[in-house]
Design an enzyme around this catalytic site. Structure first.
Site, PDB file in Angstrom:
ATOM      1  N   PRO A 185       0.780  -1.233   0.000  1.00 33.84           N
ATOM      2  CA  PRO A 185       0.000   0.000   0.000  1.00 33.84           C
ATOM      3  C   PRO A 185       0.814   1.286   0.000  1.00 33.84           C
ATOM      4  O   PRO A 185       1.822   1.402   0.700  1.00 33.84           O
ATOM      5  CB  PRO A 185      -0.840  -0.097   1.278  1.00 33.84           C
ATOM      6  CG  PRO A 185      -0.182  -1.136   2.110  1.00 33.84           C
ATOM      7  CD  PRO A 185       0.478  -2.083   1.148  1.00 33.84           C
ATOM      8  N   ASN A 186       0.354   2.203  -0.831  1.00 34.90           N
ATOM      9  CA  ASN A 186       0.853   3.573  -0.944  1.00 34.90           C
ATOM     10  C   ASN A 186       2.192   3.691  -1.661  1.00 34.90           C
ATOM     11  O   ASN A 186       2.643   4.801  -1.931  1.00 34.90           O
ATOM     12  CB  ASN A 186       0.937   4.249   0.439  1.00 34.90           C
ATOM     13  CG  ASN A 186      -0.425   4.385   1.068  1.00 34.90           C
ATOM     14  OD1 ASN A 186      -1.348   4.873   0.414  1.00 34.90           O
ATOM     15  ND2 ASN A 186      -0.592   3.933   2.293  1.00 34.90           N
ATOM     16  N   ARG A 211       5.136  12.535  -3.367  1.00 30.20           N
ATOM     17  CA  ARG A 211       5.070  13.244  -2.085  1.00 30.20           C
ATOM     18  C   ARG A 211       6.050  12.589  -1.117  1.00 30.20           C
ATOM     19  O   ARG A 211       6.616  11.549  -1.423  1.00 30.20           O
ATOM     20  CB  ARG A 211       3.650  13.165  -1.513  1.00 30.20           C
ATOM     21  CG  ARG A 211       2.618  13.901  -2.337  1.00 30.20           C
ATOM     22  CD  ARG A 211       1.201  13.769  -1.784  1.00 30.20           C
ATOM     23  NE  ARG A 211       1.146  14.097  -0.363  1.00 30.20           N
ATOM     24  CZ  ARG A 211       0.894  13.204   0.601  1.00 30.20           C
ATOM     25  NH1 ARG A 211       0.692  11.940   0.304  1.00 30.20           N
ATOM     26  NH2 ARG A 211       0.849  13.565   1.861  1.00 30.20           N
ATOM     27  N   TYR A 214      11.138   9.195   1.318  1.00 26.55           N
ATOM     28  CA  TYR A 214      11.164   8.033   0.424  1.00 26.55           C
ATOM     29  C   TYR A 214      11.902   8.270  -0.894  1.00 26.55           C
ATOM     30  O   TYR A 214      11.978   7.359  -1.723  1.00 26.55           O
ATOM     31  CB  TYR A 214       9.732   7.560   0.136  1.00 26.55           C
ATOM     32  CG  TYR A 214       8.980   7.121   1.376  1.00 26.55           C
ATOM     33  CD1 TYR A 214       9.445   6.059   2.154  1.00 26.55           C
ATOM     34  CD2 TYR A 214       7.811   7.762   1.776  1.00 26.55           C
ATOM     35  CE1 TYR A 214       8.757   5.645   3.290  1.00 26.55           C
ATOM     36  CE2 TYR A 214       7.117   7.357   2.910  1.00 26.55           C
ATOM     37  CZ  TYR A 214       7.596   6.291   3.660  1.00 26.55           C
ATOM     38  OH  TYR A 214       6.918   5.890   4.781  1.00 26.55           O
ATOM     39  N   ASN A 266       8.217  -5.344  -0.436  1.00 29.77           N
ATOM     40  CA  ASN A 266       8.013  -4.175   0.417  1.00 29.77           C
ATOM     41  C   ASN A 266       6.517  -4.122   0.692  1.00 29.77           C
ATOM     42  O   ASN A 266       5.735  -3.677  -0.155  1.00 29.77           O
ATOM     43  CB  ASN A 266       8.482  -2.881  -0.257  1.00 29.77           C
ATOM     44  CG  ASN A 266       8.391  -1.692   0.701  1.00 29.77           C
ATOM     45  OD1 ASN A 266       7.762  -1.786   1.758  1.00 29.77           O
ATOM     46  ND2 ASN A 266       8.995  -0.569   0.332  1.00 29.77           N
ATOM     47  N   ALA A 306       2.914  -0.548   5.056  1.00 30.06           N
ATOM     48  CA  ALA A 306       2.419  -0.583   6.438  1.00 30.06           C
ATOM     49  C   ALA A 306       1.917  -1.973   6.853  1.00 30.06           C
ATOM     50  O   ALA A 306       1.901  -2.295   8.045  1.00 30.06           O
ATOM     51  CB  ALA A 306       1.312   0.450   6.617  1.00 30.06           C
ATOM     52  N   GLU A 355      12.440  -9.206   2.794  1.00 26.23           N
ATOM     53  CA  GLU A 355      11.642  -8.013   3.150  1.00 26.23           C
ATOM     54  C   GLU A 355      12.515  -6.776   2.960  1.00 26.23           C
ATOM     55  O   GLU A 355      13.649  -6.744   3.451  1.00 26.23           O
ATOM     56  CB  GLU A 355      11.206  -8.140   4.616  1.00 26.23           C
ATOM     57  CG  GLU A 355      10.458  -6.919   5.124  1.00 26.23           C
ATOM     58  CD  GLU A 355      10.080  -7.051   6.609  1.00 26.23           C
ATOM     59  OE1 GLU A 355       9.801  -8.170   7.084  1.00 26.23           O
ATOM     60  OE2 GLU A 355      10.074  -6.012   7.288  1.00 26.23           O
ATOM     61  N   HIS A 409      12.679  -2.308   2.895  1.00 30.01           N
ATOM     62  CA  HIS A 409      12.076  -1.007   3.173  1.00 30.01           C
ATOM     63  C   HIS A 409      12.988   0.093   2.674  1.00 30.01           C
ATOM     64  O   HIS A 409      14.212   0.012   2.836  1.00 30.01           O
ATOM     65  CB  HIS A 409      11.833  -0.818   4.677  1.00 30.01           C
ATOM     66  CG  HIS A 409      10.907  -1.844   5.214  1.00 30.01           C
ATOM     67  ND1 HIS A 409       9.551  -1.819   4.961  1.00 30.01           N
ATOM     68  CD2 HIS A 409      11.144  -2.972   5.926  1.00 30.01           C
ATOM     69  CE1 HIS A 409       8.999  -2.878   5.512  1.00 30.01           C
ATOM     70  NE2 HIS A 409       9.936  -3.596   6.095  1.00 30.01           N
ATOM     71  N   ARG A 452      12.469   5.316  12.988  1.00 29.05           N
ATOM     72  CA  ARG A 452      11.178   6.009  12.905  1.00 29.05           C
ATOM     73  C   ARG A 452      10.294   5.643  14.102  1.00 29.05           C
ATOM     74  O   ARG A 452      10.799   5.259  15.140  1.00 29.05           O
ATOM     75  CB  ARG A 452      10.520   5.677  11.555  1.00 29.05           C
ATOM     76  CG  ARG A 452      11.396   6.106  10.374  1.00 29.05           C
ATOM     77  CD  ARG A 452      10.745   5.824   9.050  1.00 29.05           C
ATOM     78  NE  ARG A 452       9.495   6.567   8.905  1.00 29.05           N
ATOM     79  CZ  ARG A 452       8.595   6.336   7.943  1.00 29.05           C
ATOM     80  NH1 ARG A 452       8.811   5.382   7.049  1.00 29.05           N
ATOM     81  NH2 ARG A 452       7.489   7.059   7.871  1.00 29.05           N
TER      82      ARG A 452
HETATM   83  O1  CA2 Z   1      10.195   2.439   4.162  1.00 22.50           O
HETATM   84  C1  CA2 Z   1       9.410   1.694   3.566  1.00 22.50           C
HETATM   85  O2  CA2 Z   1       9.671   1.176   2.481  1.00 22.50           O
HETATM   86  C2  CA2 Z   1       8.012   1.426   4.159  1.00 22.50           C
HETATM   87  O3  CA2 Z   1       7.651   0.087   3.843  1.00 22.50           O
HETATM   88  C3  CA2 Z   1       7.081   2.414   3.498  1.00 22.50           C
HETATM   89  C4  CA2 Z   1       5.645   2.355   4.051  1.00 22.50           C
HETATM   90  C5  CA2 Z   1       5.661   2.450   5.584  1.00 22.50           C
HETATM   91  O4  CA2 Z   1       4.346   2.265   6.084  1.00 22.50           O
HETATM   92  C6  CA2 Z   1       6.578   1.423   6.212  1.00 22.50           C
HETATM   93  O5  CA2 Z   1       6.575   1.605   7.622  1.00 22.50           O
HETATM   94  C7  CA2 Z   1       7.998   1.563   5.684  1.00 22.50           C
HETATM   95  C8  CA2 Z   1       4.800   3.518   3.512  1.00 22.50           C
HETATM   96  C9  CA2 Z   1       4.851   3.717   2.036  1.00 22.50           C
HETATM   97  C10 CA2 Z   1       4.190   5.021   1.738  1.00 22.50           C
HETATM   98  O6  CA2 Z   1       4.809   5.575   0.605  1.00 22.50           O
HETATM   99  C11 CA2 Z   1       4.495   6.865   0.283  1.00 22.50           C
HETATM  100  C12 CA2 Z   1       5.252   7.442  -0.714  1.00 22.50           C
HETATM  101  C13 CA2 Z   1       4.995   8.732  -1.076  1.00 22.50           C
HETATM  102  C14 CA2 Z   1       3.977   9.453  -0.478  1.00 22.50           C
HETATM  103  C15 CA2 Z   1       3.231   8.876   0.513  1.00 22.50           C
HETATM  104  C16 CA2 Z   1       3.482   7.569   0.896  1.00 22.50           C
END
Ligand code: CA2
Length: 147
Positions: free
Chosen positions: A11-12, A19, A24, A75, A78, A99, A101, A108
């Protein structure tokens, strides 16, 4: 032997590069996947990729991977922190999973320190930006070469 690997994103991660760039990075998911594809092709590795924001679709992708893939780079976003369904799917198919990230989840919020998936994965790579995917793929390929 040439390997087939699934790069699975949760997700996301479709929002990458649009953003939260300080967290990221600038690269979009398509940028990362294109770069990864070229890296894999140069080594004769077949990559397929899939991204979904839905837990069930990710579970289905893990199940389907059993019929063609040698392993996964995952990946789970969340879902990493609470999806027992993804954990059971990984354990259920028995494929090797690395896995990854983008961010250093341990630097964090506390809730990101826990991965319910890590115990059923080969290992975890976190904090290296888009390079986490490359490092994860390398780790998986080294594992496959020895097993
Ligand atoms: O650091 C990572 O790769 C995560 O898997 C990213 C997830 C987060 O919930 C994990 O704790 C760590 C979130 C991805 C959200 O990605 C976005 C990218 C741009 C804008 C908003 C969200």
């Amino acid at each position: 032997m040439s390997h087939k690997i699934l790069i699975l994103n949760g997700p996301n991660l479709n929002l990458l590069g649009t953003r939260e760039k300080s967290l990221y990075g600038q690269a979009t998911l398509a940028d990362i996947l294109n770069e990864l594809q070229a890296y894999a092709e140069a080594q004769g590795i077949e990559l397929r990729s899939f991204q979904s924001n839905s837990e069930g679709a990710l579970v289905d992708a893990i199940h389907e991977a059993r019929s063609w893939a040698d392993g996964l780079v995952l990946n789970a976003g969340a879902y990493t922190h609470y999806s027992i369904a993804l954990r059971d799917a990984i354990a259920g198919v028995g494929l090797p999973v690395v896995e990854v990230h983008i961010s250093n989840v341990h630097a964090r919020e506390e809730f990101r320190h826990k991965s319910v998936l890590a115990p059923v994965c080969l290992g975890v790579i976190a904090g290296f930006g888009r390079w986490s995917y490359f490092l994860g793929l390398d780790a998986l390929l080294r594992h496959l070469a020895e097993n």
